[in-house]
Design a protein around this motif. Structure first.
Motif, mmCIF file in Angstrom:
data_model
loop_
_atom_site.group_PDB
_atom_site.id
_atom_site.type_symbol
_atom_site.label_atom_id
_atom_site.label_comp_id
_atom_site.label_asym_id
_atom_site.label_seq_id
_atom_site.Cartn_x
_atom_site.Cartn_y
_atom_site.Cartn_z
ATOM 1 N N LYS A 1 0.826 -1.439 -0.331
ATOM 2 C CA LYS A 1 0.028 0.086 -0.018
ATOM 3 C C LYS A 1 0.857 1.292 0.222
ATOM 4 C CE LYS A 1 -4.305 -2.401 0.297
ATOM 5 N NZ LYS A 1 -5.233 -2.404 -0.807
ATOM 6 N N PRO B 1 -13.327 4.631 -5.908
ATOM 7 C CA PRO B 1 -13.108 3.414 -4.529
ATOM 8 C C PRO B 1 -11.246 3.775 -4.034
ATOM 9 C CG PRO B 1 -15.289 1.963 -5.616
ATOM 10 C CD PRO B 1 -14.625 3.537 -6.036
ATOM 11 N N SER C 1 -10.262 7.352 -4.111
ATOM 12 C CA SER C 1 -10.427 7.005 -2.544
ATOM 13 C C SER C 1 -9.283 6.562 -1.465
ATOM 14 C CB SER C 1 -12.178 6.629 -1.823
ATOM 15 O OG SER C 1 -11.836 6.793 -1.270
ATOM 16 N N GLU C 2 -9.058 4.964 -1.857
ATOM 17 C CA GLU C 2 -7.699 5.080 -1.070
ATOM 18 C C GLU C 2 -6.326 5.273 -1.349
ATOM 19 O OE1 GLU C 2 -7.474 0.487 -2.058
ATOM 20 O OE2 GLU C 2 -6.350 0.010 -1.291
#
Ligand code: 1PZ
Length: 215
Positions: free
Chosen positions: A26, A193, A196-197
């Motif tokens: 991430k 999404p 957004s992440e």
């Protein structure tokens, strides 16, 4: 073969870039973040020259980041996380007021990051909109909730005028170039999404390092 500048914008390629943006642990790859922004600029340019002042600013910020990526320290700019660490460790960021590093990677990316929040809010409105909803209203609401808070009056005024020039929802969907409206809505359902992440990961990183108000 046509160069990428000559190809038509396609919403799918922006989705692909933001998909490639996240590493397995991430982190946000700068190269794909930039590619996502390039796609968005292509989209903005295909909406007309009224948006030139907006795309010009986005392009100049993209270019600053590209230059860092291509510099001798390029490997330090592989991810947003490594960029933040490298620039902070080496005192390459003007933290309180503009000084010797007015165009750091951190402050430049922060501007695009704030615009990404606008994009997320706007695309979510577009996704859930009805056929005769106005894109200019969706755009203004999203802007007022996000970017506007960081812009001086004169920029807010210019942005507000540009919103009036936005094409209606049907044209907007056509320019996205991924097929019929249902298909646009489906792709938006995947894109929002993801955006957004990427936004949240960057926001948390900037918050942790106290970088959300860089001049
Ligand atoms: C589809 C409709 C497009 C509407 C876009 C909504 C955003 C309006 C932004 C107006 C920006 C005006 C130009 C310059 C602003 C700069 O002063 C600021 C701060 O940078 P600094 O002066 O501190 O260096 N720049 C920004 O806030 C970055 C704006 C990037 C906007 C990119 C929009 C991309 C649109 C994609 C279309 C789908």
């Amino acid at each position: 073969m046509a160069g990428s500048e000559n190809q038509k914008f396609c919403l799918q390629e922006v989705l692909d870039s933001f998909q490639l943006c996240l590493s397995p642990n991430k982190e946000v790859y700068l190269e794909h973040y930039i590619a996502g922004w390039r796609g968005l600029v292509k989209f903005l340019n295909s909406l007309g020259s009224v948006f030139g002042f907006i795309s010009k600013d986005a392009v100049s910020k993209i270019q600053i980041l590209v230059n860092f990526l291509n510099s001798e320290n390029g490997s330090q700019y592989a991810t947003v996380q490594s960029m933040v660490k490298f620039e902070l460790d080496n005192k390459l960021v003007d933290v309180d007021k503009k000084g010797i590093c007015p165009e750091s990677g951190c402050r430049t990316l922060l501007r695009l990051h704030r615009a990404l929040r606008w994009l997320e809010l706007f695309l979510e409105r577009l996704r859930t909109s009805k056929e005769d909803d106005k894109t200019s209203v969706m755009c203004r609401e999203a802007y007022n909730e996000s970017l506007a808070q960081h812009h001086p009056w004169v920029v807010r005024k210019a942005a507000g005028m540009a919103f009036f020039a936005l094409p209606g929802r049907p044209t907007f969907f056509e320019v996205m170039n991924v097929g019929p409206p249902e298909q646009v809505v489906a792709i938006l359902g995947k894109a929002v999404p993801l955006i957004s992440e990427v936004y949240l990961i960057t926001e948390e990183l900037y918050l942790k390092h106290n970088l959300l108000d860089l001049p």
